[in-house]
Design an enzyme around this catalytic site. Structure first.
Site, PDB file in Angstrom:
ATOM      1  N   HIS A  30       0.710  -1.175  -0.051  1.00 20.29           N
ATOM      2  CA  HIS A  30       0.153  -0.188  -0.071  1.00 20.29           C
ATOM      3  C   HIS A  30       0.876   1.173  -0.110  1.00 20.29           C
ATOM      4  O   HIS A  30       2.044   1.314   0.866  1.00 20.29           O
ATOM      5  CB  HIS A  30      -0.693   0.108   1.316  1.00 20.29           C
ATOM      6  CG  HIS A  30      -1.699   1.281   1.584  1.00 20.29           C
ATOM      7  ND1 HIS A  30      -2.634   1.571   0.753  1.00 20.29           N
ATOM      8  CD2 HIS A  30      -1.712   2.284   2.445  1.00 20.29           C
ATOM      9  CE1 HIS A  30      -3.434   2.686   1.198  1.00 20.29           C
ATOM     10  NE2 HIS A  30      -2.862   3.258   2.044  1.00 20.29           N
ATOM     11  N   ASN A  31       0.472   2.066  -0.803  1.00 16.18           N
ATOM     12  CA  ASN A  31       1.309   3.461  -0.672  1.00 16.18           C
ATOM     13  C   ASN A  31       2.836   3.099  -0.990  1.00 16.18           C
ATOM     14  O   ASN A  31       3.584   3.648  -0.124  1.00 16.18           O
ATOM     15  CB  ASN A  31       1.042   4.373   0.158  1.00 16.18           C
ATOM     16  CG  ASN A  31      -0.393   4.979   0.038  1.00 16.18           C
ATOM     17  OD1 ASN A  31      -1.151   4.910  -0.860  1.00 16.18           O
ATOM     18  ND2 ASN A  31      -0.814   5.743   1.429  1.00 16.18           N
ATOM     19  N   GLU A  72       1.344   0.044  -5.381  1.00 18.81           N
ATOM     20  CA  GLU A  72       0.494   0.995  -5.617  1.00 18.81           C
ATOM     21  C   GLU A  72       1.198   2.380  -6.070  1.00 18.81           C
ATOM     22  O   GLU A  72       2.317   2.613  -5.504  1.00 18.81           O
ATOM     23  CB  GLU A  72      -0.226   1.441  -4.359  1.00 18.81           C
ATOM     24  CG  GLU A  72      -1.548   2.412  -4.405  1.00 18.81           C
ATOM     25  CD  GLU A  72      -2.100   2.464  -3.244  1.00 18.81           C
ATOM     26  OE1 GLU A  72      -3.488   3.037  -3.359  1.00 18.81           O
ATOM     27  OE2 GLU A  72      -1.948   2.650  -1.985  1.00 18.81           O
ATOM     28  N   ASP A  74       0.430   6.360  -6.527  1.00 18.02           N
ATOM     29  CA  ASP A  74      -0.816   7.531  -6.679  1.00 18.02           C
ATOM     30  C   ASP A  74       0.061   8.568  -7.456  1.00 18.02           C
ATOM     31  O   ASP A  74       0.890   9.240  -7.325  1.00 18.02           O
ATOM     32  CB  ASP A  74      -0.701   8.100  -5.056  1.00 18.02           C
ATOM     33  CG  ASP A  74      -1.620   7.290  -4.434  1.00 18.02           C
ATOM     34  OD1 ASP A  74      -2.037   6.280  -4.533  1.00 18.02           O
ATOM     35  OD2 ASP A  74      -2.031   8.010  -3.093  1.00 18.02           O
ATOM     36  N   HIS A 126       1.440  11.246  -1.908  1.00 18.50           N
ATOM     37  CA  HIS A 126       0.334  11.182  -1.348  1.00 18.50           C
ATOM     38  C   HIS A 126      -0.660  12.236  -1.309  1.00 18.50           C
ATOM     39  O   HIS A 126      -0.361  13.493  -0.550  1.00 18.50           O
ATOM     40  CB  HIS A 126       0.443  10.577   0.282  1.00 18.50           C
ATOM     41  CG  HIS A 126      -1.110   9.850   0.864  1.00 18.50           C
ATOM     42  ND1 HIS A 126      -1.209   9.849   2.245  1.00 18.50           N
ATOM     43  CD2 HIS A 126      -1.829   9.400   0.156  1.00 18.50           C
ATOM     44  CE1 HIS A 126      -2.024   9.090   2.516  1.00 18.50           C
ATOM     45  NE2 HIS A 126      -2.746   8.900   1.422  1.00 18.50           N
ATOM     46  N   GLU A 155      -3.489   4.946  -8.443  1.00 14.36           N
ATOM     47  CA  GLU A 155      -4.541   5.837  -7.980  1.00 14.36           C
ATOM     48  C   GLU A 155      -4.326   7.007  -8.715  1.00 14.36           C
ATOM     49  O   GLU A 155      -3.348   7.959  -8.675  1.00 14.36           O
ATOM     50  CB  GLU A 155      -4.187   6.162  -6.522  1.00 14.36           C
ATOM     51  CG  GLU A 155      -4.754   5.089  -5.526  1.00 14.36           C
ATOM     52  CD  GLU A 155      -6.383   5.524  -5.493  1.00 14.36           C
ATOM     53  OE1 GLU A 155      -6.677   6.731  -5.376  1.00 14.36           O
ATOM     54  OE2 GLU A 155      -7.061   4.393  -5.446  1.00 14.36           O
TER      55      GLU A 155
END
Length: 510
Positions: free
Chosen positions: A66-67, A96, A98, A111, A145
């Site tokens: 995640h992230n 991931e 973003d 983020h 994302e």
């Protein structure tokens, strides 16, 4: 043990030639053998890819982060390329990214709505291209994302194609036009997970056509990373929640058409998915929502993950990059249980221990109870008439890491379905962390051994507050060798603490 195996062990470890010739072993030779890799708890066979890798992707647990770009907290601190390199070296297969509009027409990764630093999207893809198949030959999924404008989405698509080249999956595999392919069929391929316009068939028709500048608008009900149930935490920071309940998003066809088997689709319930969701569509569900579903509708959840890849991500209030316990979501068959890889602790110990199996390739074939709908399995109501008995005799320790008190004890913890989750501990050995001896036997009843992880934790007893962590080792129960075995210990951050180890005797039904 057969005579042939015994003879091989003598030849390999006995230092005195005269004794070797007599097919005997001295104490020195025996100690060498017991301290060798041949006597480790982890089965040799599990160090290699041995599982059937020809099932569809939905039949596998997939190591997921995640992230991935963050190496500390979620609100401030650096975004770093090392996050991607480190995760890939550890066998992670779902990363991931973003993506946001950057200056000079260069999309950036960070983020959003926070003070975390920014890195260029193209450099992220360059690092992924370099390390993608270092630890595993099996496919890597890039979970985007995507918050970029259509123009910068086109730049993203161009970056993906030019940097990744033939490793980028940009077309349907001939043998899998209407079903998810297998990890074997996707070896050395990188897949893009993102929103997609239309169907695979429509994408195929567009292949070869000039799509530059073509944009399609679609409706998205809410931000994927916004979980309504996070509001229960009474956090109202605008940095955390861009509360866009219904919004129009514009997707560049150039990027959309790079999404083949991993189309992101809003989860609207199990019934809706059963009626309308396509084989190549997958869902991302927030931890709180997923936990409620796993408790209230476990069988429906398992039925859903039989067909569709499901990704679980941490709740937004985990601003310190803490993690949930992944076992609860593996129990209902969720394939991509995404964790903050930069944060050590119990959740990452379970993650690392689980994915030691199958050669550390990042893909684990789910047990049949999670793949066969006819078994009607629920982890919350599981009654097995012939449970497995696991016996562990914790004999001794060797050169445990030094601590202030040096009063060591060992915890043995079982993680699996709720009925199997338990822990037991040894007595405390006073003032001896160098060669502590416990010689205590523990028995566990395991109802679903194919789901169970065993965690050994060495601690030193504290007079005030919690015990001090010394080292741990986690592995799947079915990857445990039987008999007298050595357990290596690892630090909180996953570093090998060699020669620190535990010595045990293990026995269980298979």
């Amino acid at each position: 043990m057969s005579k042939t195996i015994a003879s091989e062990i003598i030849q390999k470890y006995e230092p005195i030639e005269e004794v070797k010739k007599q097919h005997q072993m001295t104490i020195e030779g025996f100690i060498r053998y017991m301290n060798s890799n041949d006597c480790l708890l982890f089965k040799k066979g599990c160090k290699h890819v041995y599982q059937d890798m020809t099932h569809p992707l939905s039949d596998y647990f997939i190591s997921s982060s995640h992230n991935t770009y963050l190496i500390s907290g979620q609100l401030i601190g650096p975004s770093d390329l090392w996050g991607y390199a480190s995760a890939l070296v550890k066998g992670c297969r779902c990363l991931e990214i973003d993506c946001w509009d950057g200056s000079q027409n260069e999309p950036v990764v960070y983020h959003g709505h926070t003070l975390t630093s920014k890195i260029l999207f193209k450099t992220v893809i360059q690092v992924i291209n370099k390390y993608a198949f270092t630890a595993s030959d099996y496919p890597v999924v890039l979970s985007l994302e995507n918050h970029c404008s259509p123009h910068q989405q086109e730049i993203m698509a161009s970056n993906l194609q030019s940097i990744l080249g033939d490793t980028l999956l940009s077309d349907v595999l001939e043998k899998f036009p209407n079903e998810l392919p297998s990890p074997e069929a996707l070896k050395f391929k990188i897949l893009v997970k993102n929103k997609k316009i239309g169907t695979i068939e429509e994408t195929i028709k567009r292949l070869g056509n000039d799509k530059h500048g073509q944009i399609v608008e679609c409706e998205e009900e809410e931000d994927e990373e916004y979980d309504e149930e996070d509001s229960e935490e009474h956090i109202n920071s605008p940095m955390l929640f861009p509360k866009t309940k219904t919004r129009k998003i514009k997707i560049a066809l150039e990027l959309s058409d790079l999404v083949i088997y991993t189309k992101s689709e809003k989860f609207k319930g199990f019934r809706h998915a059963q009626l309308y969701q396509k084989f190549n569509e997958n869902n991302s569900i927030g931890e709180l929502h997923a936990r409620k579903l796993s408790k209230q509708k476990a069988r429906e959840f398992i039925s859903h993950t039989n067909s569709f890849i499901t990704r679980i991500y941490p709740k937004a209030t985990r601003t310190d990059s803490s993690n949930y316990i992944p076992q609860e979501f593996w129990n209902v068959g969720c394939q991509m249980v995404a964790l903050n890889f930069q944060t050590p602790g119990l959740p990452m110990d379970l993650q690392n221990g689980k994915f030691l199996d199958n050669g550390g390739c990042g893909y684990l074939l789910k047990p049949e109870i999670l793949r066969n709908p006819k078994l009607n399995f629920s982890p919350n109501e599981f009654k097995e008439y012939n449970p497995t008995t696991l016996l562990i005799r914790l004999i001794s320790g060797f050169q445990l890491p030094p601590s202030y008190r040096n009063d060591p004890l060992v915890l043995i913890e079982i993680y699996g379905i709720p009925d199997d989750q338990t822990k037991q501990q040894t007595r405390v050995v006073r003032k001896n962390a160098f060669t502590p001896r416990w010689n205590e036997t523990f028995t566990f009843t395991i109802h679903a051994p194919e789901m169970a992880l065993v965690r050994f934790v060495a601690e030193t007893q504290a007079t005030i507050g919690s015990n001090e962590f010394l080292g741990q080792y986690t592995l799947p129960l079915l990857c445990m060798n039987k008999g007298y075995r050595t357990i290596p210990l690892f630090s909180k951050t996953g570093d090998d603490l060699d020669p620190a180890s535990l010595f045990v005797y293990v026995w269980y039904h298979e």
